[in-house]
Design an enzyme around this catalytic site. Structure first.
Site, PDB file in Angstrom:
ATOM      1  N   ASP A 105       0.832  -1.199   0.000  1.00  0.00           N
ATOM      2  CA  ASP A 105       0.000   0.000   0.000  1.00  0.00           C
ATOM      3  C   ASP A 105       0.869   1.253   0.000  1.00  0.00           C
ATOM      4  OD1 ASP A 105      -2.455   1.204  -0.035  1.00  0.00           O
ATOM      5  OD2 ASP A 105      -2.994   0.729   2.029  1.00  0.00           O
ATOM      6  N   HIS A 106       0.233   2.402   0.125  1.00  0.00           N
ATOM      7  CA  HIS A 106       0.831   3.740   0.037  1.00  0.00           C
ATOM      8  C   HIS A 106       2.337   3.810   0.291  1.00  0.00           C
ATOM      9  CE1 HIS A 106      -3.054   5.896  -0.151  1.00  0.00           C
ATOM     10  NE2 HIS A 106      -3.479   4.883   0.584  1.00  0.00           N
ATOM     11  N   GLU A 178      -2.562   6.890   6.186  1.00  0.00           N
ATOM     12  CA  GLU A 178      -2.335   5.453   6.222  1.00  0.00           C
ATOM     13  C   GLU A 178      -0.881   5.246   6.582  1.00  0.00           C
ATOM     14  OE1 GLU A 178      -2.961   1.710   6.516  1.00  0.00           O
ATOM     15  OE2 GLU A 178      -4.616   2.900   5.758  1.00  0.00           O
ATOM     16  N   HIS A 223      -9.371   7.997   4.349  1.00  0.00           N
ATOM     17  CA  HIS A 223      -9.004   6.865   5.196  1.00  0.00           C
ATOM     18  C   HIS A 223      -9.662   7.030   6.559  1.00  0.00           C
ATOM     19  CE1 HIS A 223      -5.313   6.810   2.474  1.00  0.00           C
ATOM     20  NE2 HIS A 223      -5.938   5.684   2.241  1.00  0.00           N
ATOM     21  N   HIS A 261      -9.978   3.867  -2.535  1.00  0.00           N
ATOM     22  CA  HIS A 261      -9.305   3.932  -1.235  1.00  0.00           C
ATOM     23  C   HIS A 261     -10.282   4.473  -0.190  1.00  0.00           C
ATOM     24  CE1 HIS A 261      -4.753   3.522  -1.973  1.00  0.00           C
ATOM     25  NE2 HIS A 261      -5.405   2.931  -2.951  1.00  0.00           N
ATOM     26  N   ASN A 283     -10.313  -0.712  -0.850  1.00  0.00           N
ATOM     27  CA  ASN A 283      -9.512  -0.886   0.362  1.00  0.00           C
ATOM     28  C   ASN A 283     -10.397  -0.864   1.604  1.00  0.00           C
ATOM     29  OD1 ASN A 283      -7.440  -0.683  -1.482  1.00  0.00           O
ATOM     30  ND2 ASN A 283      -6.242   0.762  -0.279  1.00  0.00           N
TER      31      ASN A 283
END
Length: 358
Positions: A105-106, A178, A223, A261, A283
């Site tokens: 991820d990120h 995140e 998020h 996301h 996600n």
């Protein structure tokens, strides 16, 4: 289209076929962040129980935790943890009888060395066994000018495509954080929470000749979970991006592989609209973390004495069976499995695994 793939890790052409199957079939796969074998096992169990394929992913912090917080070298821990998770996934996914996409991820600019090292390990794995360790990696350079973003993504994808790895990029800024990547809502210019279709077209022009890539386009998503009304999703931005690329290049419907996301806490209508506009991956982390923690918390509240005493001070009865980590970790796994059952149903992937069990 009918599709049958071998159970286990998918990558290269098999990954491309799976993504296309999702888009043509009108469903998406949950992408679940894991931090250790308990959460990873729960994801695999839930996917098998719901006969769905799934995406397992690790943030930099999740990968480090997977290796163990005791390792003093944070970068090494992030690399080793991700590799450990990759090998665990490859070993077990086949036996669970489902197809698994393994993704990191990120990763912003400071985390590029982490991705580069992981790609290096996949290059060596391909040389030895013909199979990479991962399916895809994400570069999140959305806070940088688009030229810098796309230039770095092009360089990384050029390397990754040679061994069949796919790249996920971010255009626009997903609110929240995140594992240290991102910014809170009040720190972001509102316009940057909504990706411009022209930027998506620029990415397609730049990257589609190089290799397989997906776009995490920001359409107001965030998020974490926020109070109702704080997050205003505009899935129509995804539709406009798809239409611009299709019109410009004379392509069919939904040519882009899109990623949602910040899916935790989203309304069903927004999820369904996003899938209709070509989202194949959503996600989910905050909701599954809470499900895991809530289940364990409930157990602790129901059996408080077992977490204060080894032996009951009045009866002398031992509490070993109650505080055994296998007991309460399994309860956490079960809570996570149940929450993922809801995700598979909402994303319409339940019962649609393409894994061939013959």
């Amino acid at each position: 289209m009918a599709l049958a793939l071998r159970p286990g890790l998918v990558w290269g052409p098999a990954y491309a076929d799976l993504v296309q199957h999702c888009k043509e079939g009108g469903y998406a796969l949950p992408a679940v962040n894991v931090v250790g074998t308990s959460s990873l096992n729960a994801v695999l169990e839930a996917a098998a129980r719901n006969r769905s394929d799934v995406i397992v992913q690790l943030s930099n912090g999740g990968a480090r935790f997977f290796a163990g917080q005791g390792l003093p070298d944070a970068h090494l821990a992030m690399v080793l943890g991700a590799i450990s998770a990759a090998r665990h996934t490859a070993l077990l996914a086949e036996h669970y009888g489902i197809c698994v996409v393994l993704h990191t991820d990120h990763a912003n600019r400071p985390l590029l060395p982490w991705v580069e090292d992981l790609v290096g390990h996949s290059e060596r794995s391909v040389a030895l066994s013909g199979t990479p360790l991962f399916t895809s990696h994400m570069l999140d350079l959305s806070e940088e000018p688009i030229e810098a973003n796309l230039s770095a993504c092009e360089a990384m994808l050029t390397r990754m495509a040679k061994i069949g790895l796919a790249l996920e990029i971010e255009l626009g800024v997903t609110g929240g954080e995140e594992d240290g990547v991102g910014a809170e809502l009040d720190q972001i210019d509102n316009a940057r929470l909504y990706t411009q279709p022209e930027d998506v077209l620029a990415a397609y022009d730049r990257l589609s000749p190089v290799g397989r890539f997906s776009v995490a386009a920001a359409f107001g998503n965030v998020h974490g979970v926020y109070k109702p009304g704080n997050v205003k999703l505009r899935p129509e931005i995804l539709k406009a991006s798809q239409e611009l690329v299709a019109r410009t290049h004379g392509l069919g419907r939904n040519p882009l592989d899109l990623v949602f996301h910040g899916g935790s806490g989203s309304e069903i209508a927004d999820i369904e609209a996003a899938i209709g506009y070509g989202v194949f991956k959503m996600n989910i982390d905050t909701d599954t973390q809470f499900a895991f923690a809530r289940a364990i918390g409930g157990y602790v509240l129901d059996t408080p004495a077992a977490f204060r005493h080894q032996i009951d001070p009045d009866s002398g009865e031992p509490y070993k069976k109650a505080y055994d980590p296998r007991r309460w970790l399994r309860i956490g796994e079960t809570g996570m499995v149940e929450r993922l059952g809801t995700a598979f149903a909402q994303l319409r992937s339940a019962g649609r695994s393409v894994a061939s069990l013959s």
